[in-house]
Enzyme design. Structure first.
Site: not given
Ligand SMILES: Cc1cc2nc3c(=O)[nH]c(=O)nc-3n(C[C@H](O)[C@H](O)[C@H](O)COP(=O)(O)OP(=O)(O)OC[C@H]3O[C@@H](n4cnc5c(N)ncnc54)[C@H](O)[C@@H]3O)c2cc1C
Length: 451
Positions: A44, A72
């Protein structure tokens, strides 16, 4: 021997789960696999790094890999990609440095996130054309802008990421063009927000191209982007950011027989459990239940991921904890404006969910009328005629957009418009008029429901 909890994905959902599980049960072996090098990063914040407000990309990292390992006691392995899940044998197959191995588990969390949608545009591979979904992309845009000194930028997509990037590049002195194929920007925020934001973007010299599908990008002989191509014309651009949405990373789960929902994300129950025993899913790869419609929904945002990860971390240690529903609450900064939304705003979507929507839109000051610095806040509030239940809202203005949280809370509590009108909200002149703009909207909507 103690149990093993394996986490796939090292960001918001995955590392929240890993940390919480280890804290609650120090005897649990917690192994987290992340295919990249960055973990626990605030995606974000990336637009503000490109803008130059955040000095270093590493400032966006909440907890370092070393801290996860040392402080941790989480066995975090970066540069490790999980390529298969075998639910019968309860093992995952991992590839790292060209080597493959299997990791057994008692509980597994799929937290693989989402990827940027790549439309079939010609010229996506030109230098200077970027998406912004991960930290490496943010670094690449930042470095390209610093090293090549572009004068014009094109943003493709008028969602919240596109708007944030428009602000970031305009702040760097670029002449910004924003392309959106729909008639308005910020489609999920509704038209009343969109029109205010559009006026403001134009005031801030962002040239809007609405209702304008992009066909692709044209480059020079060296393979660097120089224009955005439209149906019958081209608009010069020295750098392009494509932000047209995300799609959940579900291939790994699908390959293991884990069911997807209608949204295309992984189907989960109220504890984040998938259809496969011992396997959970959370964050941008998973659905969550919408508290207004009661149906599964896909709104990939940070708090949803963090919250669900933490809850699953508790559940796997023997303390079953619901991941919580979502209302689709979102907020975005567009230069000097804040815009926010929650619940169901769209009339057709409301009808489809079985509601008879009635709405009002009011504009009211954010502070007492005599107190210096008051701004105008526009609030749109939607309710169901038959039940009087509040089902959605949007707000837009130069201050006070976080007031959306009052309505989000009302949605979670299933409150009626009358309940919202009667809330005991805080008041003092520097913060609000006696009737807060949200309460005023509820009062006006009450009157409309009575007729
Ligand atoms: C530019 C931008 C701005 C944003 N701004 C906001 C905001 O202002 N407010 C808000 O609420 N949300 C915002 N978001 C959204 C928020 O960042 C996401 O909702 C959040 O990061 C989701 O987290 P996550 O852990 O589900 O997924 P991700 O952050 O996508 O992390 C998933 C991880 O899994 C890893 N992975 C995937 N497949 C595999 C595999 N097979 N083996 C090992 N590792 C793997 C990836 O490399 C990644 O690091 C924004 C997103 C972006 C891109």
């Amino acid at each position: 021997m103690g149990e093993t909890f394996v986490v796939v994905g090292g960001d918001a959902a995955g590392m929240s789960a890993a940390s919480k599980a280890k804290r609650d049960d120090p005897d649990l072996e917690v192994v987290a696999f992340e295919r990249g090098e960055w973990v626990s990063y605030a995606a974000c914040g990336m637009p503000y790094y490109v803008k130059g407000e955040i000095d270093s990309l590493s400032d966006l990292v909440q907890v370092t890999p070393e801290s996860f390992r040392q402080d941790r006691d989480v066995d975090l392995r970066t540069g490790h990609e999980v390529v298969a899940i075998d639910p019968e044998r309860q093992v995952v197959t991992v590839v790292a440095d060209g080597e493959q191995f299997e990791q057994p588990h008692d509980h597994l969390l799929v937290a693989t996130g989402a990827s940027a949608v790549m439309p079939p545009f010609g010229g996506l591979d030109l230098d200077g054309v970027f998406t912004i979904h991960d930290m490496d992309a943010a670094a690449a845009i930042h470095d390209f802008v610093e090293s090549t000194g572009p004068e014009t930028a094109a943003i493709v997509g008028g969602g919240y990421v596109g708007i944030e990037m428009a602000e970031a590049l305009a702040a760097r002195g670029l002449d910004v063009h924003l392309f959106e194929m729909l008639p308005h920007v910020l489609q999920p925020f509704g038209e009343s927000v969109a029109t205010v934001v559009e006026e403001h973007l134009e005031e801030r010299r962002v040239t809007l191209h609405l209702d304008t599908p992009v066909e692709g990008f044209a480059g020079d002989e060296a393979g660097t982007v120089e224009a955005v191509t439209l149906e019958s014309t081209a608009v010069p651009a020295d750098v392009v950011v494509v932000g047209v949405g995300v799609r959940p990373n579900v291939e790994l789960a699908e390959g293991a027989g884990i069911e997807l929902g209608d949204t295309g994300a992984i189907a989960t129950d109220e504890y984040g459990r998938t259809n496969v025993e011992h396997v959970y899913a959370a964050g941008d790869c998973a659905e969550a239940r919408n508290v207004v419609t009661g149906e599964p929904d896909y709104v990939p945002l940070a708090l949803t991921a963090n919250r669900a990860g933490r809850a699953i971390g508790q559940t796997v240690t023997g303390n079953p904890t619901p991941v919580g529903g979502i209302a689709g609450t979102a907020i975005v900064k567009a230069f000097d404006l804040g815009a926010a939304r929650t619940g169901v705003l769209d009339e057709a979507a409301a009808r489809e969910a079985g509601f008879d929507p009635v709405s009002v839109e009011i504009t009211a000051p954010t502070r007492a009328h005599y107190y210096p610095g008051a701004e105008q806040l526009t609030v749109a509030l939607v309710a169901d005629r038959a039940s009087g239940r509040v089902i959605g809202a949007s707000v837009v203005g130069r201050e006070g957009a976080k007031r959306i949280d009052t309505v989000a809370t009302a949605l979670h509590a299933g409150m009626t418009v009358a309940d919202l009108e009667r809330l005991d909200l805080a008041y003092a002149p520097p913060f609000s008029p006696v009737w807060d703009p949200v309460a005023t909207a509820a009062r006006v909507l009450s009157g409309k429901l009575d007729t």
